[in-house]
Design a protein around this motif. Structure first.
Motif, PDB file in Angstrom:
ATOM      1  N   ASN A  23      18.512  -1.957   0.703  1.00  0.00           N
ATOM      2  CA  ASN A  23      17.827  -0.660   0.638  1.00  0.00           C
ATOM      3  C   ASN A  23      16.458  -0.801  -0.021  1.00  0.00           C
ATOM      4  O   ASN A  23      15.477  -0.208   0.437  1.00  0.00           O
ATOM      5  N   LYS A  24      16.425  -1.579  -1.090  1.00  0.00           N
ATOM      6  CA  LYS A  24      15.150  -1.802  -1.775  1.00  0.00           C
ATOM      7  C   LYS A  24      14.192  -2.583  -0.875  1.00  0.00           C
ATOM      8  O   LYS A  24      12.988  -2.289  -0.820  1.00  0.00           O
ATOM      9  N   LEU A  25      14.733  -3.550  -0.150  1.00  0.00           N
ATOM     10  CA  LEU A  25      13.892  -4.352   0.758  1.00  0.00           C
ATOM     11  C   LEU A  25      13.335  -3.495   1.892  1.00  0.00           C
ATOM     12  O   LEU A  25      12.193  -3.675   2.313  1.00  0.00           O
ATOM     13  N   SER A  30       8.784  -1.155   4.534  1.00  0.00           N
ATOM     14  CA  SER A  30       8.178   0.028   5.170  1.00  0.00           C
ATOM     15  C   SER A  30       6.858   0.381   4.492  1.00  0.00           C
ATOM     16  O   SER A  30       5.899   0.784   5.168  1.00  0.00           O
ATOM     17  N   ASP A  31       6.781   0.217   3.159  1.00  0.00           N
ATOM     18  CA  ASP A  31       5.512   0.461   2.463  1.00  0.00           C
ATOM     19  C   ASP A  31       4.450  -0.539   2.926  1.00  0.00           C
ATOM     20  O   ASP A  31       3.286  -0.168   3.137  1.00  0.00           O
ATOM     21  N   GLY A  32       4.844  -1.771   3.073  1.00  0.00           N
ATOM     22  CA  GLY A  32       3.904  -2.795   3.537  1.00  0.00           C
ATOM     23  C   GLY A  32       3.404  -2.510   4.943  1.00  0.00           C
ATOM     24  O   GLY A  32       2.222  -2.691   5.251  1.00  0.00           O
ATOM     25  N   ILE A  33       4.298  -2.036   5.795  1.00  0.00           N
ATOM     26  CA  ILE A  33       3.901  -1.716   7.172  1.00  0.00           C
ATOM     27  C   ILE A  33       2.935  -0.537   7.186  1.00  0.00           C
ATOM     28  O   ILE A  33       1.944  -0.533   7.930  1.00  0.00           O
ATOM     29  N   GLU A  34       3.196   0.477   6.357  1.00  0.00           N
ATOM     30  CA  GLU A  34       2.295   1.631   6.289  1.00  0.00           C
ATOM     31  C   GLU A  34       0.907   1.229   5.789  1.00  0.00           C
ATOM     32  O   GLU A  34      -0.108   1.675   6.328  1.00  0.00           O
ATOM     33  N   LYS A  35       0.870   0.372   4.779  1.00  0.00           N
ATOM     34  CA  LYS A  35      -0.418  -0.106   4.278  1.00  0.00           C
ATOM     35  C   LYS A  35      -1.157  -0.898   5.349  1.00  0.00           C
ATOM     36  O   LYS A  35      -2.372  -0.761   5.503  1.00  0.00           O
ATOM     37  N   GLY A  36      -0.422  -1.697   6.085  1.00  0.00           N
ATOM     38  CA  GLY A  36      -1.039  -2.469   7.163  1.00  0.00           C
ATOM     39  C   GLY A  36      -1.617  -1.568   8.241  1.00  0.00           C
ATOM     40  O   GLY A  36      -2.713  -1.811   8.752  1.00  0.00           O
TER      41      GLY A  36
END
Length: 103
Positions: A23-25, A30-36
Motif C-alpha cells: 500500500n505504501k509502495l 503514484s506520486d512519482g507518476i503524477e510528478k512525472g
C-alpha cells in the motif's frame, strides 16, 4: 559457490518486504507518476512556446546569392611499383656486391 544462493535469498526477502508494504509502495509510485506527468506537461508547454516563437515571420534580410566556386578535380596517380622477383641467384649477387666494394 554460494553466490546464487545468496542472491536468491536477497531477491526473495525483497519480494516479501515489498508485498508487506504494497500500500505504501502504491502511494509512492503514484506520486512519482503524477510528478512525472507534471514535468512532462511543463516541458511540452515550454517547447510549444519556443516553436511558436520560431514560426513567427521575421524580417527577411536581403541575402546575396553566393557564387559557387569552381570545382577543380585533380587526379593523383601513384608510381608503379618496381618489384622484381628475388631468386636465389639474385640474392647471392646482391650479397656479393658489398664484399666486392670493400676489396
Amino acid at each position: 559457490m554460494a553466490l546464487p544462493f545468496i542472491a536468491g535469498l536477497v531477491v526473495g526477502s525483497a519480494a516479501v518486504v515489498a508485498y508487506n508494504n504494497r500500500n505504501k509502495l502504491k502511494e509512492v509510485v503514484s506520486d512519482g507518476i503524477e510528478k512525472g506527468k507534471d514535468v512532462v506537461s511543463d516541458i511540452k508547454e515550454y517547447a510549444e512556446e519556443k516553436v511558436s516563437k520560431k514560426e513567427e515571420p521575421k524580417e527577411e534580410k536581403a541575402v546575396k546569392e553566393k557564387e559557387e566556386p569552381k570545382k577543380t578535380t585533380t587526379t593523383k596517380t601513384r608510381k608503379p611499383r618496381t618489384t622484381t622477383k628475388k631468386t636465389a641467384s639474385t640474392t647471392a649477387k646482391t650479397a656479393k656486391k658489398p664484399e666486392e666494394k670493400d676489396s
